[in-house]
Write an enzyme that holds these catalytic residues in place. Sequence first.
Site, short mmCIF file in Angstrom:
data_model
loop_
_atom_site.label_atom_id
_atom_site.label_comp_id
_atom_site.label_asym_id
_atom_site.label_seq_id
_atom_site.Cartn_x
_atom_site.Cartn_y
_atom_site.Cartn_z
CD GLN A 45 -2.59 -1.27 2.65
OE1 GLN A 45 -2.76 -2.35 3.17
NE2 GLN A 45 -3.05 -0.15 3.20
CD GLU A 80 -8.71 3.95 7.49
OE1 GLU A 80 -7.85 3.21 7.01
OE2 GLU A 80 -8.47 4.86 8.27
NE ARG A 114 -12.75 0.00 5.03
CZ ARG A 114 -13.49 -0.36 4.02
NH1 ARG A 114 -13.69 -1.63 3.75
NH2 ARG A 114 -14.06 0.54 3.25
CB CYS A 115 -8.53 1.48 12.12
SG CYS A 115 -8.05 2.28 13.64
#
Lengths: 792, 167, 289
Positions: A223, A743, A373-374
């Site tokens: 990523q 998120e 996802r945070c």
Amino acid sequence: MIKCKTSKEIGGMGHSKKRKEDARFIQGKGNYVDDVKLPGMLYMDIVRSPYAYAKIKSIDATAALAIPGVVAVVTGKDLEKYGLHWMPTLMSDTQMVLPTDTVMYQAQEVAAVIATSRYLARDGKEAVMVDYEPMKPVMDPFKALDEDAPVLRSDQEGKTDNHIWHWEVGDKEKTANVFDNADVVVKQQMHIPRIHVASIETCGCVASYDKVTNHLTMYMTTQAPHAIRTVIALVAGHVGLTEEKIRVISPDIGGGFGGKVPVYPGYVIAIAVSFLTGAPIKWIEDRSENLQADSFARDYHITAEMAGTKDGKIQATRFKVLADHGYTDASANPSKFPTGLFSIGTGSYDYGAAYMEADAVYTNKPPGGVAYRCSFRVTEAVHAIERMTDMFAKKVGKDPAQLRMENFIKKEDFPWASPTGWSYDSGDYHAGLQKAMDAIDYHGLRKEQIEMRAEGKFLGIGISTFTEVVGAGPSQDFDILGIKMFDSAEIRVHPTGKAIARFGTKSQGQGHETTYAQIIAEELGIPMEHIQIEEGDTDTAPYGLGTYASRSTPTAGAAAAMAARKLRDKAKKIAAHLLEVSEQDLEWEPGKFFVKGAPEKSKTIQEIVFAAYTNHPEGMEGGFEATHYYDPPNLTFPSGAYICVVEVDAETCDIKVRRFVAIDDCGNIINPMIVQGQVHGGLTQGIAPAMYEELIYDDSGNILNGTFMDYLVPTAVESPSWETGHTVTPAPHHPIGAKGVGESPTVGAPPAIVNAIVDAVAHLGIKHLEIPVTPFKLFKELQNVGYFKKTT
Amino acid sequence: MTKKITLKINGAEHTMEVEPRMLLIHAIRENASLTGSHIGCDTSSCGACTVLIDGKSAKSCTILAVQAQGKEIATVEGLATAEGLHPIQEGFHLNHALHCGFCTPGLMMRAVELLEKNPNPTEDEIRWGISGNLCRCTGYNNIVSAIQWTSAKMQGKELPSTEPKFV
Amino acid sequence: MIAENFNYDAPTSLDEAIALLHEYGDDAKILAGGHSLIPMMKLRFASPTHLIDINNIPGLSYVKEEDGYLKIGAMTKEVEVEESEIIHAKYQIFMDATKLIADPQVRNFGTLGGNLAHGDAANDHPAVMIALGADVEITGKDGKRTVGIDDFFQGFYTTAVEHGEVLTEIRIPAASGNYGSAYHKAERKVGDYATAGVAAMIQMDDQGRCTKAGIGLTNVSPLPLRASRSEEVLIGSDLSEAVIAQAAQYASEDCSPSEDLRGNVEYKRHLVSVITKRMINKAISRAKK
Ligand SMILES: Cc1cc2nc3c(=O)[nH]c(=O)nc-3n(C[C@H](O)[C@H](O)[C@H](O)COP(=O)(O)OP(=O)(O)OC[C@H]3O[C@@H](n4cnc5c(N)ncnc54)[C@H](O)[C@@H]3O)c2cc1C
Ligand code: FES
Ligand code: FES
């Protein structure tokens, strides 16, 4: 309705444009890392430890090497010769690439087998004989701090315990004072369990080192390609792989969610082997390896307290965290934030005293602590504050919606200084919750709940009204390994008025090829169809720190707008030149400059760009290109109001989500369709830890559910039909007023679900439930309160 | 130990020499170089590898290549024709039923069989019908909509709106 | 995950298959749907040296009523059972069970014969067959023999099918009169193996008195289990609430679940009790229709 400034053809912000990237994916033409095939490529498989903590007595590769097609077996001792057996983590800790003497968690990499095919590499792996001397592992993070606990990181000089770091924020004394004098205090110990991102594509790479040109091309599931290139250069620079000789290509990524930020040993081994052999090396993890060895998320043990008045005014919160990092701190947080942005945990409520502290420990579990996802530990914080708010409401006998309404920070009080040091940019929490309550008929549900209870049926309604903090971040505070967390965009407009733009971020499904094009279309009026977006190749894209923590829109999206504005300024000069007026006489409407009061006198952006190459004013640089590195002045603070309705079977304890309404506020919306899609996906990733997922270890260090048979990723049946909506409170400091949304749902959904389940059975005496709330867990809790009788 | 087999994939014949243990998914991806079908797990749980074998959706990671000898195999690469995209491809695109796209080929192949057998499925039938396919990105809402849209399209019915609906 | 290497044959007749099984001995295994066997081989929990694929043998796949039996060919796929008209009309228990077995792709390949022959108490059909009082036909070198379902399951992954034999048919006494059947299992998510599952079959006379009952349990004992005491209390009774409660109670007492990730012993017994009650009631309501 979202108002759009541009026409549908231009497709700027606010249009639900269909995605440009879809074409290749729906036709099977995506290019994921396992699709990369290079001439002479060899395959790597990895021998992993069956023990959580053991000495390696010997590794015997004879039988493996006897298999025709097995080319090499690489061990830690082999890497040691080149100083490649250890690597730094993003948190300035260290991690073994391959062990030379001790394994620290089950499924740790022990040796790598290189063969001419995937199948033979596998056969080779089975044939490698490793002799271990197992030791008793440290699995319980609380016991890790015991005096007599073995010191796991004896590799660290002078280390005498398993403590990694201590962190604290807020005013300890002031907070204690409020607690001492408060009418009401609620306190709860909770665990935010270890979970896994479980993107459907696992991790992998093809490392291809060319001995002739001394260049490494690394195709990998990352990523953050630029950051990875820098890390590789730091690890392997001493053997000649300096940064300009490394090209990281992040091809299409089958979901990342934070799990594809870290550098895993497999990548480094593949590079080392390619460097030594000159052959391209492909390594693709199995799902089980992915679940068992790759970075976990969460694993915070939190003691949470809230103090307030008896009529329901929140006055203070105090959180104490024990963070289980496994054998090394391989989190992917900004350097100065060992607990990430956990300090957002004072929530959406207006009060002035808070204190939070955290201690991290080593255990014999896989390393990590990724921001799944945070935005770095926000999920943990939101869970704590939203659970406590419900417990507090219960204690003072107030409806949880009412109590929230009474405690929210008011719209007019922004920017708002939080007791832990944040400056919330904007929000309208009352409007969000009201909208959610109306959509779900909150008061009707409360009536139905009473009626159902009378029939012995359990209905629960749960709320979560959270504030997120995303878009890391401002360079004075935010860096990873010293690299500031700005992000970048480079736009080139071709003579015919079509453009290509490149970014330092990397989409893993977020739809950047569409949304970035829309941002540029908004600013320049060039139809988004004609703006091509590229990311993920460090040789061509400008430097950026990548896509995670909902930072792409806040940072790179802003960079795109700023770069486009530089171009628009240039366009204005050219237009003035072409129309023979002064710049002050020009006005912009998407797609053209026209003369004030004489709209028929205009130049379209296409004409202007053409002129930039053919007829630009004297003294001006030719061409039509701009780059911008955006350093955000503040983070952005998206918020949400979620309401969940569950039905619980009074006999089997089955839990069914009947409805779930999510109202998000992510500021201005670039593409409503994509935002909604992100919310849907995040909500399913929110129900997952709330009801299904958790990585479970036994005392001997064995993972008990390391496959998709037992690690329960929700299907379309578990996942309810989500209902979503939004309020729009723009981020005042952001060029396009956007806040980032990817998120929020993962962060906000779990407490809404748990609050609903607790609410369903609260009348039976249940005050709190640990996630994941499974029927089995609920059964046991209902036994504890005497609803089911205990038979043993 | 190898066997010579001919796989008929999307109408084209691929002859290859394989070990009996070669999984169909590897034969398709590596020997036939059709990389649209993916691998997402090692326990037959995720459905990323779903292809059609004689019209039946199959987890090609749980079937040996030698078993598929002589059968008609259909993969995502064969969905579109000279006339254009298959309605399921259109449906997925227009309804934003994919994010990262990794699960998408498998889901579309599964949906093709689902609609073949049940041209007019209810939401519940769709959800149960795709329960062998994991998607980590989309939350499934839009996949359900995509299949409903495709159902309408294939039956020549009025097409549902593909604009996002908000509360 | 990749299996160890093996040889592969795909005979086209039963005789040939049986001959090959004898030729290759103990390390040969039958490959039916492959959806239990191949996953185990990929994890290298099973490593047969020969696979005898019986998918090309004609005549092993059918669902029909004949001679007072519902006959199901061993190679009948779950999906074919799901789509069979006879099943829809009279044996809804299979509709209940197949819906909960794995997922549509697996059901396109998994066979009923394989589901039984695998000998796993976590599979769902064993309990269904127990409730329905099935017989299993096994074919070997010396012809066919029939084994009652109660004698079929012999141990973990072992059944009455001896080496060199093929399970060829499942026979279930045909539904007649007021006959109803139902299945349910508690599962952690769709497609999961049972935390606890219960199959029930009830036959009643016109006065509502129970004339026949079958209760089979999934995954709560080392072997698929018949809840005999439950059946006894049901048969001859008026199927009152109290009787059903008693039957449910017996089932929960007579099973012997073990604690695992799905639940502890108490929870599983509790589920057996609740689901037994519900399935008996469901079977009764179907019998009344
Ligand atoms: C993801 C997944 C989830 C699943 N979930 C469930 C579930 O919830 N419930 C459930 O019941 N099952 C479940 N299964 C198992 C599935 O139903 C299998 O298909 C079934 O158990 C075996 O049938 P098969 O035809 O595939 O047998 P195979 O895998 O081919 O064979 C299984 C065993 O039986 C032997 N065998 C097969 N047929 C014969 C025969 N005719 N004569 C003699 N021996 C034979 C084989 O040699 C082998 O040892 C699941 C499978 C998967 C992959
Ligand atoms: S790869 Fe997961 S089911 Fe086939
Ligand atoms: S779109 Fe990413 S897994 Fe489905």
